[in-house]
Design an enzyme around this catalytic site. Structure first.
Site, PDB file in Angstrom:
ATOM      1  N   SER A 118       0.825  -1.208   0.000  1.00 37.25           N
ATOM      2  CA  SER A 118       0.000   0.000   0.000  1.00 37.25           C
ATOM      3  C   SER A 118       0.860   1.260   0.000  1.00 37.25           C
ATOM      4  CB  SER A 118      -0.889   0.015   1.252  1.00 37.25           C
ATOM      5  OG  SER A 118      -1.514   1.266   1.424  1.00 37.25           O
ATOM      6  N   TYR A 142      -2.123   0.475   9.970  1.00 36.31           N
ATOM      7  CA  TYR A 142      -2.309  -0.208   8.686  1.00 36.31           C
ATOM      8  C   TYR A 142      -1.054  -0.090   7.832  1.00 36.31           C
ATOM      9  CZ  TYR A 142      -3.626  -0.864   3.826  1.00 36.31           C
ATOM     10  OH  TYR A 142      -3.645  -1.263   2.513  1.00 36.31           O
ATOM     11  N   LYS A 146       1.829  -3.067   6.685  1.00 33.91           N
ATOM     12  CA  LYS A 146       2.255  -3.350   5.315  1.00 33.91           C
ATOM     13  C   LYS A 146       3.770  -3.175   5.177  1.00 33.91           C
ATOM     14  CE  LYS A 146      -1.553  -4.482   3.192  1.00 33.91           C
ATOM     15  NZ  LYS A 146      -1.699  -5.825   2.591  1.00 33.91           N
TER      16      LYS A 146
END
Length: 322
Positions: A118, A142, A146
């Protein structure tokens, strides 16, 4: 020989599976059925949470049985606000799943991996276009999960003879086929449609950012372009000489939140305006991809724009009665 796709029933995964199958590839779908698409043949999927304790053992067995030669690892959680509210869940799901997939690959002697990463790994960037060499400074759990996934894959690839690339997605939207439209509400475009369907204004999280209209600017990529990027990336992995690389997947063009709202208004012929509320924690002002590396090395570029994304999302909603 076959390609194993984790998260293959999800919004992005169902598009990847359909593109791969259209090219003649045999696909093994693994999914926990949490966001499965009816149009992506869930009856054929292996039901499994790839972050669970026994997932590595189960994946290994299926990889050997189905003669898997490559993995596209898409399964994971992706809501920034949810990751801030429940970071432990995000680290467990997004990091343990990577470890389990890699472990199964090693045990099954599968060497090729495409990982769903991402743009959130970059954090609050201050450049017009984000290069893959940009320092990785994620500002929410988040993005951090990643980033951890990428690091684990890089180390494992060097140690175990795996060839892997991480595709750093920018903002995904639209539908390649109406039956595979995004039914979630975590992405901006479906949220705007939902608000307008209820005759309510769209919600804007802050309008005092340093952008051309004060709202956050993002690079929106059509989900079908993204699915085709995975297919191209898999071909690149098979011929790459190194063990690990990263690629931005976007369009190279940014659109602000207000521009997206205006686009939905144009597509629907109705507008209920927007309501500005406080900034959302963890949102950088501008994140737009430099996509030159993907074009140069992989030979892939996006073909669709924001209007294509919005129109296809509208068609999917109409077909599915959303």
């Amino acid at each position: 020989m076959s390609i194993l796709v984790t998260g293959g029933l999800g919004y992005i995964g169902s598009h990847v599976v359909r593109v791969l199958e259209a090219s003649g590839s045999e696909v093994v779908i693994v999914d926990d059925y949490s966001t499965g698409k009816a149009g992506s043949r869930p009856e054929d999927a292996i039901r499994l949470d790839v972050s669970s304790p026994r997932a590595q053992e189960i994946l290994t067995a299926h990889m050997k049985l189905r003669r898997v030669t490559a993995v596209i690892h898409l399964a994971g959680r992706k809501d920034v606000a949810e990751s801030i509210a429940d970071p432990l869940r995000y680290y467990q799901q997004n990091v343990d799943s990577v470890i389990n997939v890699l472990g199964a690959m090693v045990q099954s002697e599968v060497s090729d991996l495409v990982f769903s990463s991402s743009a959130a790994v970059y954090g609050a960037v201050d450049v017009p276009l984000v290069l893959e060499s940009q320092p990785l400074l994620p500002i929410n759990p988040y993005g951090a999960s990643k980033n951890m996934g990428e690091r684990i894959i890089q180390d494992a690839a060097a140690a175990y003879g795996i060839k892997a690339i991480a595709l750093r997605y920018f903002n995904v939207g639209g539908a390649g086929w109406p039956d595979l439209g995004d039914t979630g509400v975590s992405n901006l475009i479906p949220r705007v449609f939902d608000q307008f369907d209820s005759r309510r204004p769209a919600i804007v999280f802050g309008d005092d950012y340093d952008t051309r209209d004060g709202t956050c600017e993002r690079d929106y990529i059509h989900v079908l372009d993204l699915a085709e990027a995975h297919q191209a990336a898999l071909g690149y992995v098979r011929r790459m000489t190194g063990s690990f690389d990263t690629f931005n997947v976007g369009t190279g063009t940014g659109s602000t939140v207000r521009e997206v709202i205006d686009g939905v208004s144009l597509a629907t012929g109705a507008s209920y305006g927007y309501q500005v509320i406080d900034r959302r924690e963890g949102d950088p002002p501008t994140v737009v991809a430099d996509v030159s590396k993907m074009a140069r090395l992989v030979g892939w570029t996006s073909e669709r724009d924001l209007i294509d994304i919005i129109r296809s999302a509208k068609d999917a909603r109409l077909m599915n009665g959303i």
